[in-house]
Design a protein around this motif. Sequence first.
Motif, PDB file in Angstrom:
ATOM      1  N   ARG A   1      32.998 -31.560  61.401  1.00  0.00           N
ATOM      2  CA  ARG A   1      32.007 -32.351  62.130  1.00  0.00           C
ATOM      3  C   ARG A   1      32.446 -32.495  63.580  1.00  0.00           C
ATOM      4  O   ARG A   1      33.621 -32.742  63.864  1.00  0.00           O
ATOM      5  CB  ARG A   1      31.856 -33.722  61.484  1.00  0.00           C
ATOM      6  CG  ARG A   1      30.639 -34.476  61.964  1.00  0.00           C
ATOM      7  CD  ARG A   1      30.428 -35.762  61.208  1.00  0.00           C
ATOM      8  NE  ARG A   1      30.148 -35.549  59.789  1.00  0.00           N
ATOM      9  CZ  ARG A   1      29.698 -36.500  58.973  1.00  0.00           C
ATOM     10  NH1 ARG A   1      29.503 -37.715  59.428  1.00  0.00           N
ATOM     11  NH2 ARG A   1      29.468 -36.237  57.703  1.00  0.00           N
ATOM     12  N   VAL A   2      31.477 -32.327  64.447  1.00  0.00           N
ATOM     13  CA  VAL A   2      31.740 -32.448  65.879  1.00  0.00           C
ATOM     14  C   VAL A   2      30.758 -33.472  66.434  1.00  0.00           C
ATOM     15  O   VAL A   2      29.562 -33.392  66.154  1.00  0.00           O
ATOM     16  CB  VAL A   2      31.527 -31.085  66.590  1.00  0.00           C
ATOM     17  CG1 VAL A   2      31.563 -31.257  68.096  1.00  0.00           C
ATOM     18  CG2 VAL A   2      32.567 -30.076  66.126  1.00  0.00           C
ATOM     19  N   ILE A   3      31.263 -34.439  67.173  1.00  0.00           N
ATOM     20  CA  ILE A   3      30.379 -35.386  67.845  1.00  0.00           C
ATOM     21  C   ILE A   3      29.876 -34.714  69.112  1.00  0.00           C
ATOM     22  O   ILE A   3      30.675 -34.242  69.932  1.00  0.00           O
ATOM     23  CB  ILE A   3      31.119 -36.693  68.190  1.00  0.00           C
ATOM     24  CG1 ILE A   3      31.703 -37.340  66.920  1.00  0.00           C
ATOM     25  CG2 ILE A   3      30.188 -37.661  68.910  1.00  0.00           C
ATOM     26  CD1 ILE A   3      30.700 -37.800  65.913  1.00  0.00           C
ATOM     27  N   LYS A   4      28.574 -34.675  69.268  1.00  0.00           N
ATOM     28  CA  LYS A   4      28.005 -33.958  70.412  1.00  0.00           C
ATOM     29  C   LYS A   4      28.255 -34.734  71.701  1.00  0.00           C
ATOM     30  O   LYS A   4      27.827 -35.877  71.835  1.00  0.00           O
ATOM     31  CB  LYS A   4      26.504 -33.753  70.206  1.00  0.00           C
ATOM     32  CG  LYS A   4      25.855 -32.914  71.283  1.00  0.00           C
ATOM     33  CD  LYS A   4      24.426 -32.570  70.899  1.00  0.00           C
ATOM     34  CE  LYS A   4      23.693 -31.865  72.028  1.00  0.00           C
ATOM     35  NZ  LYS A   4      24.429 -30.746  72.598  1.00  0.00           N
ATOM     36  N   THR A   5      28.974 -34.110  72.587  1.00  0.00           N
ATOM     37  CA  THR A   5      29.175 -34.691  73.924  1.00  0.00           C
ATOM     38  C   THR A   5      28.820 -33.602  74.935  1.00  0.00           C
ATOM     39  O   THR A   5      28.145 -32.635  74.584  1.00  0.00           O
ATOM     40  CB  THR A   5      30.630 -35.168  74.121  1.00  0.00           C
ATOM     41  OG1 THR A   5      31.502 -34.050  73.936  1.00  0.00           O
ATOM     42  CG2 THR A   5      31.005 -36.271  73.147  1.00  0.00           C
ATOM     43  N   ALA A   6      29.309 -33.741  76.152  1.00  0.00           N
ATOM     44  CA  ALA A   6      28.913 -32.779  77.191  1.00  0.00           C
ATOM     45  C   ALA A   6      29.500 -31.385  76.944  1.00  0.00           C
ATOM     46  O   ALA A   6      28.949 -30.384  77.398  1.00  0.00           O
ATOM     47  CB  ALA A   6      29.352 -33.310  78.550  1.00  0.00           C
ATOM     48  N   ILE A   7      30.623 -31.314  76.225  1.00  0.00           N
ATOM     49  CA  ILE A   7      31.230 -29.995  76.033  1.00  0.00           C
ATOM     50  C   ILE A   7      30.813 -29.400  74.685  1.00  0.00           C
ATOM     51  O   ILE A   7      30.747 -30.099  73.689  1.00  0.00           O
ATOM     52  CB  ILE A   7      32.773 -30.039  76.137  1.00  0.00           C
ATOM     53  CG1 ILE A   7      33.352 -31.201  75.316  1.00  0.00           C
ATOM     54  CG2 ILE A   7      33.231 -30.127  77.563  1.00  0.00           C
ATOM     55  CD1 ILE A   7      34.862 -31.164  75.216  1.00  0.00           C
ATOM     56  N   ASP A   8      30.539 -28.096  74.712  1.00  0.00           N
ATOM     57  CA  ASP A   8      30.113 -27.413  73.488  1.00  0.00           C
ATOM     58  C   ASP A   8      31.332 -26.759  72.837  1.00  0.00           C
ATOM     59  O   ASP A   8      31.900 -25.813  73.394  1.00  0.00           O
ATOM     60  CB  ASP A   8      29.054 -26.358  73.831  1.00  0.00           C
ATOM     61  CG  ASP A   8      28.604 -25.600  72.582  1.00  0.00           C
ATOM     62  OD1 ASP A   8      28.998 -25.989  71.464  1.00  0.00           O
ATOM     63  OD2 ASP A   8      27.859 -24.618  72.742  1.00  0.00           O
ATOM     64  N   ILE A   9      31.741 -27.281  71.687  1.00  0.00           N
ATOM     65  CA  ILE A   9      32.899 -26.710  70.997  1.00  0.00           C
ATOM     66  C   ILE A   9      32.501 -26.166  69.624  1.00  0.00           C
ATOM     67  O   ILE A   9      33.330 -26.022  68.739  1.00  0.00           O
ATOM     68  CB  ILE A   9      34.039 -27.744  70.866  1.00  0.00           C
ATOM     69  CG1 ILE A   9      33.540 -29.011  70.136  1.00  0.00           C
ATOM     70  CG2 ILE A   9      34.606 -28.105  72.220  1.00  0.00           C
ATOM     71  CD1 ILE A   9      34.671 -29.944  69.737  1.00  0.00           C
ATOM     72  N   SER A  10      31.222 -25.848  69.486  1.00  0.00           N
ATOM     73  CA  SER A  10      30.774 -25.367  68.176  1.00  0.00           C
ATOM     74  C   SER A  10      31.464 -24.043  67.815  1.00  0.00           C
ATOM     75  O   SER A  10      31.737 -23.775  66.640  1.00  0.00           O
ATOM     76  CB  SER A  10      29.261 -25.219  68.141  1.00  0.00           C
ATOM     77  OG  SER A  10      28.837 -24.386  69.198  1.00  0.00           O
ATOM     78  N   GLY A  11      31.767 -23.214  68.829  1.00  0.00           N
ATOM     79  CA  GLY A  11      32.470 -21.952  68.559  1.00  0.00           C
ATOM     80  C   GLY A  11      33.848 -22.210  67.971  1.00  0.00           C
ATOM     81  O   GLY A  11      34.277 -21.553  67.013  1.00  0.00           O
ATOM     82  N   GLY A  12      34.558 -23.168  68.531  1.00  0.00           N
ATOM     83  CA  GLY A  12      35.880 -23.533  67.995  1.00  0.00           C
ATOM     84  C   GLY A  12      35.760 -24.073  66.580  1.00  0.00           C
ATOM     85  O   GLY A  12      36.585 -23.770  65.704  1.00  0.00           O
ATOM     86  N   ALA A  13      34.722 -24.852  66.324  1.00  0.00           N
ATOM     87  CA  ALA A  13      34.533 -25.425  64.988  1.00  0.00           C
ATOM     88  C   ALA A  13      34.292 -24.324  63.948  1.00  0.00           C
ATOM     89  O   ALA A  13      34.710 -24.439  62.797  1.00  0.00           O
ATOM     90  CB  ALA A  13      33.359 -26.399  65.008  1.00  0.00           C
ATOM     91  N   GLN A  14      33.657 -23.238  64.364  1.00  0.00           N
ATOM     92  CA  GLN A  14      33.396 -22.135  63.425  1.00  0.00           C
ATOM     93  C   GLN A  14      34.670 -21.370  63.067  1.00  0.00           C
ATOM     94  O   GLN A  14      34.708 -20.666  62.065  1.00  0.00           O
ATOM     95  CB  GLN A  14      32.350 -21.190  64.015  1.00  0.00           C
ATOM     96  CG  GLN A  14      30.949 -21.819  64.033  1.00  0.00           C
ATOM     97  CD  GLN A  14      29.927 -20.919  64.677  1.00  0.00           C
ATOM     98  OE1 GLN A  14      30.062 -20.527  65.829  1.00  0.00           O
ATOM     99  NE2 GLN A  14      28.884 -20.582  63.926  1.00  0.00           N
ATOM    100  N   MET A  15      35.710 -21.529  63.905  1.00  0.00           N
ATOM    101  CA  MET A  15      36.965 -20.809  63.626  1.00  0.00           C
ATOM    102  C   MET A  15      37.691 -21.323  62.378  1.00  0.00           C
ATOM    103  O   MET A  15      38.604 -20.673  61.874  1.00  0.00           O
ATOM    104  CB  MET A  15      37.893 -20.881  64.847  1.00  0.00           C
ATOM    105  CG  MET A  15      37.447 -19.933  65.962  1.00  0.00           C
ATOM    106  SD  MET A  15      38.087 -20.337  67.600  1.00  0.00           S
ATOM    107  CE  MET A  15      39.806 -20.412  67.303  1.00  0.00           C
ATOM    108  N   PHE A  16      37.299 -22.491  61.870  1.00  0.00           N
ATOM    109  CA  PHE A  16      37.902 -22.974  60.624  1.00  0.00           C
ATOM    110  C   PHE A  16      37.415 -22.152  59.425  1.00  0.00           C
ATOM    111  O   PHE A  16      38.039 -22.157  58.369  1.00  0.00           O
ATOM    112  CB  PHE A  16      37.548 -24.447  60.389  1.00  0.00           C
ATOM    113  CG  PHE A  16      38.245 -25.390  61.335  1.00  0.00           C
ATOM    114  CD1 PHE A  16      39.493 -25.909  61.022  1.00  0.00           C
ATOM    115  CD2 PHE A  16      37.661 -25.752  62.539  1.00  0.00           C
ATOM    116  CE1 PHE A  16      40.142 -26.780  61.893  1.00  0.00           C
ATOM    117  CE2 PHE A  16      38.297 -26.621  63.418  1.00  0.00           C
ATOM    118  CZ  PHE A  16      39.541 -27.134  63.098  1.00  0.00           C
TER     119      PHE A  16
END
Lengths: 307, 306
Positions: free
Chosen positions: B142-157
């Motif tokens: 789970r990622v809390i949406k803020t100004a930075i997009d880290i969805s790519g990093g989250a997919q690395m799990f």
Amino acid sequence: MIQTIFSAGLPVDEKLLIQKNSIRGHGGGGRLCVVTGTHGDELEGQYVCYLLSEFLQRNIDKIHGTIDIYPALNPLGIDSITRGFPGFDLDMNRIFPGAENKSLSDSAAFQIIDDIKSADFAIDIHASNIFLRELPQARINVNTADSLVRYAEMLNIDLVWVHPAATVLESTLAHSLNSLGVKTIVVEMGVGMRITPEYGVRLFDGILNLMKNVGIYTGEVGGAISKPRIVDGDGVAFVNAEKSGVFLPEKSYGNHLDEGDVIGRIVSPLTGATLSVAKALQPGLLMTIRAYPIVYEGSLLARIVKD
Amino acid sequence: MKKIKIFSMKSPYREAFHISGYVFGGGEKSVAIVGAMRGDEVQQQFVCSQLVRILGGLERDGMLADGKEILVIPSANHFSMNIGKRFWPMDNTDINRMFPGYDQGETTQRIASAIFERIKDYKSGIQLASYHFAGDFILHVRVIKTAIDISGGAQMFGLPYVYIKQPEPFDTVMLNYNWQIWDTAAYSIYAGTTDTIDKNAAKQTWQAIIRFLSESGIVRKEAAPGFKSKILYDSDFTTVSAPCAGIFYQLKHPGGDVRRSETIAKILDPYDGSVLSEIASPRDGIIFFSHSKPLIMEKTVAFWVI
């Protein structure tokens, strides 16, 4: 008239009911809501609700408008000495304005807002928690100070504390109601799990005074109304425990302190040692004092309104 | 592996309270991993303890990348865990509602401050999290949406789902949100259960974290391939609430496929055992979250279906 504003089934043969007593006088005069019991361990508002309920029904001819009294927004919490909403981790005063189909607690919050949102005024009565004793005070977000302080001054309390805004506080009942145009004042007084009758009577007089000033009540107000001190965020100093142990207070709330005065001591009953002496770092009014003796490092011992 | 002390405090009558961390490698502060901040987060502590064991082995075998530091804090609240409480033993406050903390404030503010001061400069942060409803989830990041997009990093799990959640006011005092405000890419992993150990879910969780470390070039161990994570937003969830109260007789569990109108649970009368209500799935999809207790109140969230 007793009305149920929210109902939900509990697993075995019981319903959760949130109720209000709606007391209606002559037409006009507006609507005031007195709410309390969001935190199940805060009981000071119970006495105020009782006093208002009993008095207003006896003096219905002097009322112009409607007073809705909600003594238990968290009835399961009050009946089980539980601060939060039993079964849910979140503080009930962090889920407003709620949502209709999200969870039981959110549904309850949504219905509470829906029931109050057409009011002109709301008084949200809190006690402190079980750890602290507080002078009667209103707490007002700085963003609403211009419209609320003059009404808070009518409530026969000692302090009006205008505090900075914080995003997390946007989920409180008071913030939600103020956002909807209901002038809502949070009152904190006394201590958790107890009733301080003197403070209950003072606030009862204060609420009648506010009602009289805004045209909802035409009768007499008992006792002189005290004018509170207005304090901003920088005007309050905090004293936290330096050591873990047993706190023995040497001052009472309401005392005036000089710089260096001993507020209390933290001791070790096992060794007989004094572990720490809590002193006033500046002169002022002791508005908050620790009520629960066991402390950890960091536990709040006192708040002082600086001179 | 180096064991470090992050916070210490004496107690009136218990042994002193310490928060310990385990440091692997050295150099750039690459990843910090935080386990149980609540006393019932046993699954989260179990995952972290296994990570400490695995990372210790990788370090001994020379499989950590040079110039990269990993910090693991398995437990921040064993004072509660040791006595079966979820929140801080004295005042029942939640450490994970106190971030970024305040070192001159109340006890749990001080604990949060000490933890945050130690972890705020890491490039990535992983929190083993639990939810404020009693229930079980599909394993997800789970990622809390803020100004930075880290969805790519989250997919690395390589977990099946990444949930990008809009912040609510209470999120602003939680670790994940504050980490991101301080420029750490913060990921919360929901490891299935909380107060019970689910060995399979725990293993998948630590394997996912090792996969993330491998994909990020922090460990040289080749990880087994994971899923191509599907990104979910709040609008992808359909909430199913209990239409009445009673005994919750669950027929479908997280991860289960469901068809629209299929019965996924029944609510039974606790006196005579009759069926008070059948809960039907509102859509074709997969159960993402389910209530996990045997009794249920009316209007309580019973399922999230995606």
